[in-house]
Design a protein around this motif. Structure first.
Motif, PDB file in Angstrom:
ATOM      1  N   ILE A  80      44.338  96.406  93.681  1.00  0.00           N
ATOM      2  CA  ILE A  80      44.850  97.858  93.653  1.00  0.00           C
ATOM      3  C   ILE A  80      44.948  98.313  92.099  1.00  0.00           C
ATOM      4  CG2 ILE A  80      46.757  99.394  94.014  1.00  0.00           C
ATOM      5  CD1 ILE A  80      47.821  97.647  96.380  1.00  0.00           C
ATOM      6  N   ALA A  81      43.865  99.237  92.029  1.00  0.00           N
ATOM      7  CA  ALA A  81      43.576  99.773  90.784  1.00  0.00           C
ATOM      8  C   ALA A  81      44.045 101.323  90.629  1.00  0.00           C
ATOM      9  CB  ALA A  81      41.876  99.864  90.570  1.00  0.00           C
ATOM     10  N   LEU A  82      45.051 101.326  89.518  1.00  0.00           N
ATOM     11  CA  LEU A  82      45.731 102.370  89.469  1.00  0.00           C
ATOM     12  C   LEU A  82      45.076 103.207  88.280  1.00  0.00           C
ATOM     13  CD1 LEU A  82      48.912 100.242  88.728  1.00  0.00           C
ATOM     14  CD2 LEU A  82      48.520 101.560  90.828  1.00  0.00           C
ATOM     15  N   PRO A  83      45.233 104.725  88.571  1.00  0.00           N
ATOM     16  CA  PRO A  83      44.753 105.613  87.748  1.00  0.00           C
ATOM     17  C   PRO A  83      45.554 105.679  86.382  1.00  0.00           C
ATOM     18  CG  PRO A  83      45.778 106.806  89.548  1.00  0.00           C
ATOM     19  CD  PRO A  83      45.720 105.378  89.912  1.00  0.00           C
ATOM     20  N   LEU A 130      51.168  91.557  88.328  1.00  0.00           N
ATOM     21  CA  LEU A 130      51.458  92.892  87.985  1.00  0.00           C
ATOM     22  C   LEU A 130      51.396  92.897  86.787  1.00  0.00           C
ATOM     23  CD1 LEU A 130      54.327  93.182  90.505  1.00  0.00           C
ATOM     24  CD2 LEU A 130      51.901  93.652  91.040  1.00  0.00           C
ATOM     25  N   ASP A 131      50.473  92.235  85.829  1.00  0.00           N
ATOM     26  CA  ASP A 131      50.168  92.781  84.507  1.00  0.00           C
ATOM     27  C   ASP A 131      49.197  93.892  84.553  1.00  0.00           C
ATOM     28  OD1 ASP A 131      49.710  91.040  81.625  1.00  0.00           O
ATOM     29  OD2 ASP A 131      48.098  92.361  82.137  1.00  0.00           O
ATOM     30  N   VAL A 132      49.157  94.578  83.413  1.00  0.00           N
ATOM     31  CA  VAL A 132      48.307  96.110  83.667  1.00  0.00           C
ATOM     32  C   VAL A 132      46.707  95.861  83.594  1.00  0.00           C
ATOM     33  CG1 VAL A 132      47.702  96.511  81.239  1.00  0.00           C
ATOM     34  CG2 VAL A 132      48.532  98.214  82.904  1.00  0.00           C
ATOM     35  N   HIS A 133      46.388  94.454  83.152  1.00  0.00           N
ATOM     36  CA  HIS A 133      45.043  94.013  83.259  1.00  0.00           C
ATOM     37  C   HIS A 133      44.681  93.178  84.531  1.00  0.00           C
ATOM     38  CE1 HIS A 133      46.148  94.486  78.836  1.00  0.00           C
ATOM     39  NE2 HIS A 133      45.228  95.542  79.088  1.00  0.00           N
ATOM     40  N   GLN A 134      43.530  93.435  85.063  1.00  0.00           N
ATOM     41  CA  GLN A 134      43.218  92.724  86.170  1.00  0.00           C
ATOM     42  C   GLN A 134      43.274  91.238  85.986  1.00  0.00           C
ATOM     43  OE1 GLN A 134      39.394  91.642  87.468  1.00  0.00           O
ATOM     44  NE2 GLN A 134      39.661  92.267  89.837  1.00  0.00           N
ATOM     45  N   GLY A 135      43.613  90.321  86.873  1.00  0.00           N
ATOM     46  CA  GLY A 135      43.721  88.768  86.699  1.00  0.00           C
ATOM     47  C   GLY A 135      42.265  88.390  87.239  1.00  0.00           C
ATOM     48  N   ASN A 136      41.326  88.856  86.107  1.00  0.00           N
ATOM     49  CA  ASN A 136      39.890  88.256  86.501  1.00  0.00           C
ATOM     50  C   ASN A 136      39.562  86.766  86.611  1.00  0.00           C
ATOM     51  OD1 ASN A 136      40.473  88.212  83.922  1.00  0.00           O
ATOM     52  ND2 ASN A 136      38.352  89.135  83.356  1.00  0.00           N
ATOM     53  N   GLY A 137      39.945  86.186  85.667  1.00  0.00           N
ATOM     54  CA  GLY A 137      40.022  84.599  85.706  1.00  0.00           C
ATOM     55  C   GLY A 137      40.489  83.971  86.891  1.00  0.00           C
ATOM     56  N   THR A 138      41.498  84.197  87.409  1.00  0.00           N
ATOM     57  CA  THR A 138      42.380  83.707  88.459  1.00  0.00           C
ATOM     58  C   THR A 138      41.500  84.190  89.540  1.00  0.00           C
ATOM     59  OG1 THR A 138      44.309  84.135  87.267  1.00  0.00           O
ATOM     60  CG2 THR A 138      44.446  83.562  89.727  1.00  0.00           C
ATOM     61  N   ALA A 139      41.101  85.349  89.727  1.00  0.00           N
ATOM     62  CA  ALA A 139      40.231  85.889  91.070  1.00  0.00           C
ATOM     63  C   ALA A 139      39.037  85.028  91.240  1.00  0.00           C
ATOM     64  CB  ALA A 139      40.022  87.294  91.070  1.00  0.00           C
ATOM     65  N   VAL A 140      38.520  84.894  90.342  1.00  0.00           N
ATOM     66  CA  VAL A 140      37.153  83.772  90.309  1.00  0.00           C
ATOM     67  C   VAL A 140      37.605  82.436  90.665  1.00  0.00           C
ATOM     68  CG1 VAL A 140      35.139  83.066  89.268  1.00  0.00           C
ATOM     69  CG2 VAL A 140      35.618  85.333  89.162  1.00  0.00           C
ATOM     70  N   ASP A 174      41.480 101.933  84.546  1.00  0.00           N
ATOM     71  CA  ASP A 174      40.383 102.164  83.473  1.00  0.00           C
ATOM     72  C   ASP A 174      40.719 101.173  82.190  1.00  0.00           C
ATOM     73  OD1 ASP A 174      39.163 104.529  84.715  1.00  0.00           O
ATOM     74  OD2 ASP A 174      41.177 105.538  84.422  1.00  0.00           O
ATOM     75  N   ASN A 175      41.181 100.028  82.566  1.00  0.00           N
ATOM     76  CA  ASN A 175      41.513  99.314  81.365  1.00  0.00           C
ATOM     77  C   ASN A 175      40.549  98.049  81.680  1.00  0.00           C
ATOM     78  OD1 ASN A 175      43.261  98.052  79.629  1.00  0.00           O
ATOM     79  ND2 ASN A 175      44.984  99.099  80.347  1.00  0.00           N
ATOM     80  N   TYR A 176      40.918  97.089  80.335  1.00  0.00           N
ATOM     81  CA  TYR A 176      40.359  95.759  80.231  1.00  0.00           C
ATOM     82  C   TYR A 176      40.687  95.054  81.412  1.00  0.00           C
ATOM     83  CZ  TYR A 176      39.614  91.163  78.232  1.00  0.00           C
ATOM     84  OH  TYR A 176      39.175  89.787  78.095  1.00  0.00           O
ATOM     85  N   PRO A 177      39.885  93.939  81.834  1.00  0.00           N
ATOM     86  CA  PRO A 177      38.147  93.882  81.479  1.00  0.00           C
ATOM     87  C   PRO A 177      37.318  95.177  82.207  1.00  0.00           C
ATOM     88  CG  PRO A 177      38.975  92.539  83.566  1.00  0.00           C
ATOM     89  CD  PRO A 177      40.338  93.100  83.083  1.00  0.00           C
ATOM     90  N   LEU A 178      36.471  95.580  81.561  1.00  0.00           N
ATOM     91  CA  LEU A 178      35.567  96.540  81.778  1.00  0.00           C
ATOM     92  C   LEU A 178      34.975  96.282  83.187  1.00  0.00           C
ATOM     93  CD1 LEU A 178      34.268  99.344  81.229  1.00  0.00           C
ATOM     94  CD2 LEU A 178      32.532  97.919  80.099  1.00  0.00           C
TER      95      LEU A 178
END
Length: 305
Positions: free
Chosen positions: A201-204, A161-171, A188-192
């Motif tokens: 869930i992507a929040l506006p 629930l950090d405001v930035h996606q857990g991109n590394g963990t997902a991969v 609309d936040n990092y990572p692009l």
């Protein structure tokens, strides 16, 4: 008893910018959070433990040998150093390993007491072969792999629930059905470039308490029912706050605390041991960051002990 991983090495010295501005990462919070919790009586010194040395086999269970060797030898590229955002040093690498070991050791306390917490961690932007976004080693991925390899858990839920996606963990876990990755983050936040978690869930931009908490309360119980995890990790970033200079959401301090309460409540209701890593927070006033993080510890102490 609430066991909390912390070590003075967590508060790592960072350089100021060429114009004399402090570094944008608020490293001082790792010193102030334990001080505040002890000062106010929420915790005592007995609640805190210093992590031991991390066995590199657990690093290599998640990260590539090439990346780990390059980190140890301080030979990662300048481009990656810029993407990470911290100047590379031997002490920084030791800091990262201590944080990851802290999350591993928290798993044992959580199995015994229901919950355990790391003052740092939540380094979810670290991939198997690279670091970025103030993350070098993925502490939650390392600890999750540790649990699975030692047969201490069979199905793990990562609640990010950090405001930035857990991109590394997902991969890292994209092909591992034993770990379900859930990330609720700013659209609309990092990572692009967003990766694909098991559930995103992507929040506006501008999302406030009611919408944020409504989505969480609608989503999380069904995840527990469907996935039936026997262990959970929670990345409780406070960069969802309206005061955060990087977050782009408008959640209040009270809303952030209600979020924590709901996560703890769901873990308790489903009898799932929980480890909490703090994640990010970038409000201009460090007092706002510390207060929101301390609420997570206060809530855990109140609900579990």
């Amino acid at each position: 008893m609430l066991y909390i991983a912390h070590d003075p090495i967590y508060c790592h010295p960072l350089p100021t910018s060429p114009n004399g501005e402090p570094h944008r990462f608020p490293m001082l919070k790792y010193e102030l959070i334990p001080e505040q919790l002890i000062y106010e009586g929420t915790c005592s010194s007995e609640n805190f433990f210093s992590p031991s040395t991390l066995d590199e086999r657990w690093i290599l269970g998640v990260h590539t040998r090439q990346y780990w060797e390059d980190l140890k030898q301080l030979r990662i590229s300048e481009k990656m150093v810029r993407r990470i955002g911290f100047p590379l040093s031997v002490r920084l690498i030791e800091r990262e390993t201590r944080i990851a070991q802290g999350t591993i050791e928290c798993t044992h306390h959580a199995l015994k007491y229901g919950v355990s917490m790391n003052v740092a961690g939540g380094t979810h932007h670290a991939y198997a072969d690279r670091g970025e976004g103030f993350c070098l080693l993925n502490d939650v991925a390392i600890a999750a792999n540790y649990l699975l390899e030692n047969k201490l858990a069979t199905k793990i839920l990562v609640i990010d629930l950090d405001v930035h996606q857990g991109n590394g963990t997902a991969v890292i876990f994209q092909n591992d059905p034993r770990v379900f990755t859930f990330s609720m983050h700013g659209k609309d936040n990092y990572p692009l470039h967003k990766e694909i978690s098991n559930l995103d869930i992507a929040l506006p931009t501008g999302t406030q308490d009611d919408e944020y908490l409504g989505l969480l309360t609608k989503t999380l119980p069904s995840l527990f029912e469907q996935q039936k995890p026997d262990f959970a990790f929670y990345i409780s970033g406070v960069d969802i706050l309206g005061t955060d200079k990087l977050g782009k959401l408008k959640v209040s301090i009270a809303g952030c605390r209600q979020r924590d309460e709901f996560v703890f409540e769901q873990c308790q209701a489903h009898q799932v041991p929980l480890v909490v890593s703090m994640g990010g927070g970038y409000s201009p006033r460090i007092a706002d960051i510390v207060e929101a993080h301390c609420n997570t510890f206060r809530t855990a102490q109140k609900m579990y002990f």
